[in-house]
Design a protein around this motif. Structure first.
Motif, PDB file in Angstrom:
ATOM      1  N   ALA A 154      72.598  31.110  20.147  1.00 24.95           N
ATOM      2  CA  ALA A 154      73.311  29.927  19.667  1.00 24.95           C
ATOM      3  C   ALA A 154      72.761  28.656  20.310  1.00 24.95           C
ATOM      4  N   GLY A 155      72.378  28.740  21.594  1.00 25.19           N
ATOM      5  CA  GLY A 155      71.817  27.558  22.254  1.00 25.19           C
ATOM      6  C   GLY A 155      70.501  27.131  21.650  1.00 25.19           C
ATOM      7  N   VAL A 156      69.645  28.091  21.328  1.00 23.87           N
ATOM      8  CA  VAL A 156      68.357  27.757  20.722  1.00 23.87           C
ATOM      9  C   VAL A 156      68.557  27.185  19.324  1.00 23.87           C
ATOM     10  N   VAL A 177      56.445  27.270  21.257  1.00 22.67           N
ATOM     11  CA  VAL A 177      57.535  26.393  20.838  1.00 22.67           C
ATOM     12  C   VAL A 177      58.842  26.828  21.483  1.00 22.67           C
ATOM     13  N   MET A 178      59.057  28.140  21.522  1.00 23.75           N
ATOM     14  CA  MET A 178      60.283  28.657  22.131  1.00 23.75           C
ATOM     15  C   MET A 178      60.322  28.361  23.626  1.00 23.75           C
ATOM     16  N   ALA A 179      59.200  28.611  24.312  1.00 22.53           N
ATOM     17  CA  ALA A 179      59.183  28.507  25.770  1.00 22.53           C
ATOM     18  C   ALA A 179      59.140  27.065  26.262  1.00 22.53           C
ATOM     19  N   TYR A 180      58.413  26.182  25.550  1.00 23.09           N
ATOM     20  CA  TYR A 180      58.179  24.837  26.054  1.00 23.09           C
ATOM     21  C   TYR A 180      59.002  23.754  25.355  1.00 23.09           C
ATOM     22  N   VAL A 181      59.572  24.074  24.193  1.00 25.08           N
ATOM     23  CA  VAL A 181      60.303  23.054  23.442  1.00 25.08           C
ATOM     24  C   VAL A 181      61.787  23.395  23.318  1.00 25.08           C
TER      25      VAL A 181
END
Length: 289
Positions: A154-156, A177-181
């Motif tokens: 939900a946070g992402v 994108v997931m790890a850095y953004v």
């Protein structure tokens, strides 16, 4: 009063303020009366007699409580160490573009989130013949990891879609994108829910006494049911409960500290300041001469 606050509701007038003060005074008097009644009842039932508190003076009893507290912290530590990777793995699975991975991850999360925690602990302990610590930690990891997986997902998803698209426009892969953004921006919103679930996990370690795991509540139960000290149930509660409350408050303080550190971090505040643009008159240098 600030403009933002007054935009949400009308500022109370003098009569409303007087009513609010009266309500606060009445509530404080009611709480004081309740506390006084409770203290009187404890004295009437002889809960403060020396016989019921003598047990805590003995070294063996103190060591029993400290050993139980250490076992509680051990179970909680293993739960945190395993539940967070479990949550990250299945949250990523639920966000996967592959239908099979997404459905399997969703089924696992929904199953263990809906399964009663005590049933899972007993099943692992009895059916799988696991050690009490292993059964307790496994049950806590499966349940709390599943809840945390939904929190992470939900946070992402709460991060504006434009952030994801901007990452792809810069040539990043999905994992980048997931790890850095996405995850760094979602951390601040997810942190209160993560800490709240960890507090639940800490309190749920007390279920270990049902499978003979010698944690803090189990140690308190052994003392409270001791006939030699007059069954000091209430004194044990008055000793054990503040310890659990203190541990939960410590987790909350840690969460606030991490959040303040995150706000001061350059990564969350942004990079170096950009100089304001200035208007330039005349021809560009290449056009001169």
């Amino acid at each position: 009063m600030s403009t933002e606050a007054s935009a949400l509701y009308d500022a109370p007038g003098p009569r409303a303020l007087a009513r609010h003060r009266l309500y606060g005074l009445l509530a404080a008097l009611a709480l004081a009366a309740l506390l006084g009644w409770l203290v009187v009842e404890l004295f009437d039932t002889h809960q403060f007699t020396a016989e019921k508190w003598t047990a805590f003076q003995y070294r063996g009893i103190q060591e029993l409580l400290l050993r139980g507290l250490a076992n509680t912290l051990k179970a909680f530590g293993w739960t945190v160490l395993l539940a967070l990777p479990f949550a990250a793995l299945f949250a990523a699975g639920r966000l996967s573009e592959h239908t099979a991975v997404r459905r399997i991850s969703g089924a696992v999360v929904e199953f263990f989130r809906a399964m009663p925690l005590l049933v899972m602990i007993f099943f692992i302990f009895v059916a799988l013949k696991a050690d009490p610590l292993q059964a307790l930690v496994a049950g806590l990891v499966l349940y709390n990891g599943s809840v945390l997986a939904e929190v992470l997902r939900a946070g992402v998803l709460a991060v504006p879609a434009g952030q994801r698209e901007a990452g792809y426009a810069l040539g990043m892969r999905k994992t980048q994108v997931m790890a850095y953004v996405l995850v760094p921006q979602a951390n601040r919103a997810m942190l209160p829910s993560i800490i709240s679930q960890l507090v639940v996990a800490l309190k749920d370690t007390s279920l270990g006494f049902l499978i003979t795991y010698e944690e803090f509540l189990h140690a308190g139960k052994l003392i409270a049911t001791n006939l030699d000290y007059g069954l000091p149930f209430i004194p044990v509660v008055m000793v054990v409960a503040p310890v659990y409350i203190g541990l939960c408050l410590l987790l909350s303080w840690l969460a606030r500290t991490v959040e303040r550190h995150g706000r001061r971090s350059p990564k969350t505040r942004g990079g170096a300041p950009v100089a304001p643009a200035e208007a330039v008159t005349g021809l560009p240098p290449d056009a001169q001469g």
